[in-house]
Design a protein around this motif. Structure first.
Motif, PDB file in Angstrom:
ATOM      1  N   GLY A 212       0.802  -1.218   0.000  1.00 19.60           N
ATOM      2  CA  GLY A 212       0.000   0.000   0.000  1.00 19.60           C
ATOM      3  C   GLY A 212       0.834   1.268   0.000  1.00 19.60           C
ATOM      4  N   LYS A 213       2.150   1.127   0.125  1.00 18.61           N
ATOM      5  CA  LYS A 213       2.989   2.323   0.293  1.00 18.61           C
ATOM      6  C   LYS A 213       4.020   2.537  -0.807  1.00 18.61           C
ATOM      7  CE  LYS A 213       2.582   3.074   5.159  1.00 18.61           C
ATOM      8  NZ  LYS A 213       3.122   2.738   6.472  1.00 18.61           N
ATOM      9  N   ILE A 251      -1.586 -10.908  -1.536  1.00 18.00           N
ATOM     10  CA  ILE A 251      -0.658  -9.771  -1.521  1.00 18.00           C
ATOM     11  C   ILE A 251      -0.483  -9.215  -2.934  1.00 18.00           C
ATOM     12  CG2 ILE A 251       1.790  -9.171  -1.190  1.00 18.00           C
ATOM     13  CD1 ILE A 251       1.645 -11.079   1.315  1.00 18.00           C
ATOM     14  N   MET A 252      -0.386 -10.109  -3.921  1.00 13.04           N
ATOM     15  CA  MET A 252      -0.233  -9.642  -5.307  1.00 13.04           C
ATOM     16  C   MET A 252      -1.493  -8.926  -5.785  1.00 13.04           C
ATOM     17  SD  MET A 252       2.233 -12.475  -7.133  1.00 13.04           S
ATOM     18  CE  MET A 252       1.451 -13.998  -6.596  1.00 13.04           C
ATOM     19  N   ASP A 253      -2.670  -9.404  -5.350  1.00  9.97           N
ATOM     20  CA  ASP A 253      -3.934  -8.732  -5.704  1.00  9.97           C
ATOM     21  C   ASP A 253      -4.002  -7.342  -5.067  1.00  9.97           C
ATOM     22  OD1 ASP A 253      -4.691 -10.894  -7.163  1.00  9.97           O
ATOM     23  OD2 ASP A 253      -6.056 -11.736  -5.649  1.00  9.97           O
ATOM     24  N   ALA A 254      -3.595  -7.272  -3.783  1.00 11.40           N
ATOM     25  CA  ALA A 254      -3.617  -5.980  -3.087  1.00 11.40           C
ATOM     26  C   ALA A 254      -2.656  -5.011  -3.765  1.00 11.40           C
ATOM     27  CB  ALA A 254      -3.236  -6.170  -1.618  1.00 11.40           C
ATOM     28  N   ALA A 255      -1.523  -5.528  -4.224  1.00 14.19           N
ATOM     29  CA  ALA A 255      -0.553  -4.686  -4.927  1.00 14.19           C
ATOM     30  C   ALA A 255      -1.183  -4.135  -6.202  1.00 14.19           C
ATOM     31  CB  ALA A 255       0.713  -5.485  -5.232  1.00 14.19           C
ATOM     32  N   ASP A 256      -1.814  -5.006  -6.984  1.00 14.57           N
ATOM     33  CA  ASP A 256      -2.486  -4.573  -8.214  1.00 14.57           C
ATOM     34  C   ASP A 256      -3.470  -3.462  -7.921  1.00 14.57           C
ATOM     35  OD1 ASP A 256      -1.285  -6.108 -10.059  1.00 14.57           O
ATOM     36  OD2 ASP A 256      -2.811  -7.717 -10.092  1.00 14.57           O
ATOM     37  N   THR A 261       3.734  -2.371  -8.469  1.00 13.25           N
ATOM     38  CA  THR A 261       4.197  -3.446  -9.356  1.00 13.25           C
ATOM     39  C   THR A 261       5.025  -4.443  -8.550  1.00 13.25           C
ATOM     40  OG1 THR A 261       4.349  -1.823 -11.118  1.00 13.25           O
ATOM     41  CG2 THR A 261       5.431  -3.950 -11.507  1.00 13.25           C
ATOM     42  N   VAL A 262       4.640  -5.710  -8.604  1.00  8.64           N
ATOM     43  CA  VAL A 262       5.414  -6.755  -7.915  1.00  8.64           C
ATOM     44  C   VAL A 262       6.404  -7.356  -8.909  1.00  8.64           C
ATOM     45  CG1 VAL A 262       5.310  -8.972  -6.732  1.00  8.64           C
ATOM     46  CG2 VAL A 262       3.517  -7.260  -6.320  1.00  8.64           C
ATOM     47  N   HIS A 263       7.680  -7.370  -8.518  1.00 12.95           N
ATOM     48  CA  HIS A 263       8.719  -7.937  -9.384  1.00 12.95           C
ATOM     49  C   HIS A 263       9.193  -9.267  -8.814  1.00 12.95           C
ATOM     50  CE1 HIS A 263       9.253  -4.053 -11.532  1.00 12.95           C
ATOM     51  NE2 HIS A 263       8.903  -3.555 -10.357  1.00 12.95           N
TER      52      HIS A 263
END
Ligand code: ADP
Ligand code: MG
Length: 399
Positions: A212-213, A251-256, A261-263
């Protein structure tokens, strides 16, 4: 971060008794301190207060005596090491409060330094007992907290005292809070977070807070395997928490959802046995890991791409190595990314803040300790801060 007072806000403190909470929990071998980092970190605050003419009384814990006296855990064990670092005499006082302590404190002259006994010899310390805190406060005029590493604990000398006396952040606390604020409080964007290390389970709350940050979440180390597995990659014999793949997906959904961007690595360094320079060592695409292979490091192509991500960022916060860096050549990704981060920091385009026990060791191994903006040696407190939690010792300074 709420405002807090620093040593700059002290008026004339000549002859006043400063109760100063420090971290002197030095690692020891055969009665000798093996690493003086913590003593060096608090030296500027101690010397500044002494030079301003206050009577400096140090408060610290040492080991885990669980509320009783243990001669091997007396703070007098580190007295010599501290005197060496300060190049001053330190008077050891075998009490923390009460008439014996008061008499000893009376002997101190302005500018003298005293060290009270291990605060954890008394059960009131870890219970944050107000009576215990009041007994300590009775011998002091003001309180300085220079122990960020203990600020995640609400103990009498890390939290309670701040409510009983005028409270100030010491220089090391001040530097830590400023660095952390620049990294996640009010950072320059884009912000990248590198999270690595062994297991997702130890850092779930960190990952949940970061998505979220930050704009870029770079996941490496063993925990990347759990995320890869969640994306349907067969990670073979790699360290992987299969029971946490649903969490990883969340966590990846929350990032989206929050534009982060999750690497994840797309090439990896694998081996059939975990040993230095094993015969079975090879680099491959994440989709080509064999059933009997382990992922032990992020691959060179991914590292290069991650370096390019860092070049677009203004702030970096890093916890956890990218691979099993203690065993060569699985240190390559960590070292390469650390060098990129250090170079960008030196150029002035990146503010880089790192912390975590193994991370500190990994960055030292990469030779970049002096080239990142700030390295926190605080361990538990650093991780709780990365989880976005309010640290009681810090909150009490701002109250
Ligand atoms: P920190 O102490 O900085 O918070 P951690 O304790 O979470 O970091 O993780 C560090 C450990 O993770 C190191 O001992 C390292 O060997 C291990 N590690 C990193 N990548 C892998 C991997 N791919 N497989 C197994 N262990 C790994
Ligand atoms: Mg660790």
């Amino acid at each position: 971060m709420a405002a807090f007072k620093t040593l700059d806000d002290l008026g004339d403190v000549t002859g006043k008794v400063a109760l100063v909470r420090v971290d002197l929990n030095l690692p020891m071998a055969d009665g000798v301190a093996t690493d003086l980092t913590r003593a060096r970190a608090v030296a500027p605050t101690i010397l500044e207060l002494a030079d301003k003419g206050s009577k400096v009384l140090l408060l610290a814990h040492f080991g885990r005596p669980k509320g009783a006296r243990h001669s091997q855990m007396s703070l007098s064990m580190v007295q010599g090491a501290l005197e060496g670092v300060l190049d001053r005499e330190v008077m050891f006082i075998p009490e923390v409060a009460g008439p014996v302590a008061a008499q000893a404190i009376d002997i101190l002259r302005p500018g003298d330094i005293g060290m009270l006994e291990n605060t954890r010899f008394w059960p009131g310390e870890e219970k944050n007992d107000p009576e215990f805190a009041r007994a300590i406060a009775a011998n002091g005029d003001f309180y300085v907290n220079d122990a960020f590493s203990a600020a995640h604990r609400a103990h009498a000398t890390t939290e309670g005292l701040a409510h009983l006396l005028p409270a100030y952040a010491g220089r090391s606390m001040e530097a830590e809070l400023k660095a952390l604020d620049a990294a996640l409080g009010k950072p320059q964007t884009p912000v990248a977070a590198v999270v690595g290390g062994a297991k997702v389970s130890t850092k779930l709350a960190v990952l949940e807070n970061l998505v979220g940050k930050v704009q870029h979440l770079i996941i490496g180390g063993g925990m990347a395997n759990t995320f890869l597995a969640a994306r349907g990659v067969d990670v073979g014999k790699s360290l992987c928490e299969h029971d946490l793949t649903a969490k990883a997906e969340a966590i990846m959904d929350a990032a989206d959802a929050s534009g982060c961007t999750v690497h994840l690595p797309y090439d990896v360094v694998v081996a059939k046995e975990f040993a230095a320079n094993p015969a079975s060592l090879r680099t491959c695409n994440v989709h080509e890991v064999a059933a009997d292979e382990m992922i032990l490091d992020v691959g060179p192509q991914a590292v290069e791409a991650l370096g390019d991500v860092l070049k677009t960022c203004r702030t970096l916060v890093w916890n956890g190595p990218m691979g099993a860096f203690e065993t060569p050549p699985f240190d390559a990704a960590t070292v390469a990314l650390a060098k990129t981060a250090a170079a960008l920091t030196k150029e002035g385009s990146l503010v880089s803040v790192a912390g975590g026990g193994d991370t500190v060791a990994a960055l030292a191994h990469a030779g970049v300790t002096d080239d990142v903006t700030y390295i926190s040696t605080a361990g538990g407190a650093f991780l709780e801060w990365m989880e976005g939690r309010e640290l009681p010792g810090v909150a009490a300074l701002s109250a």
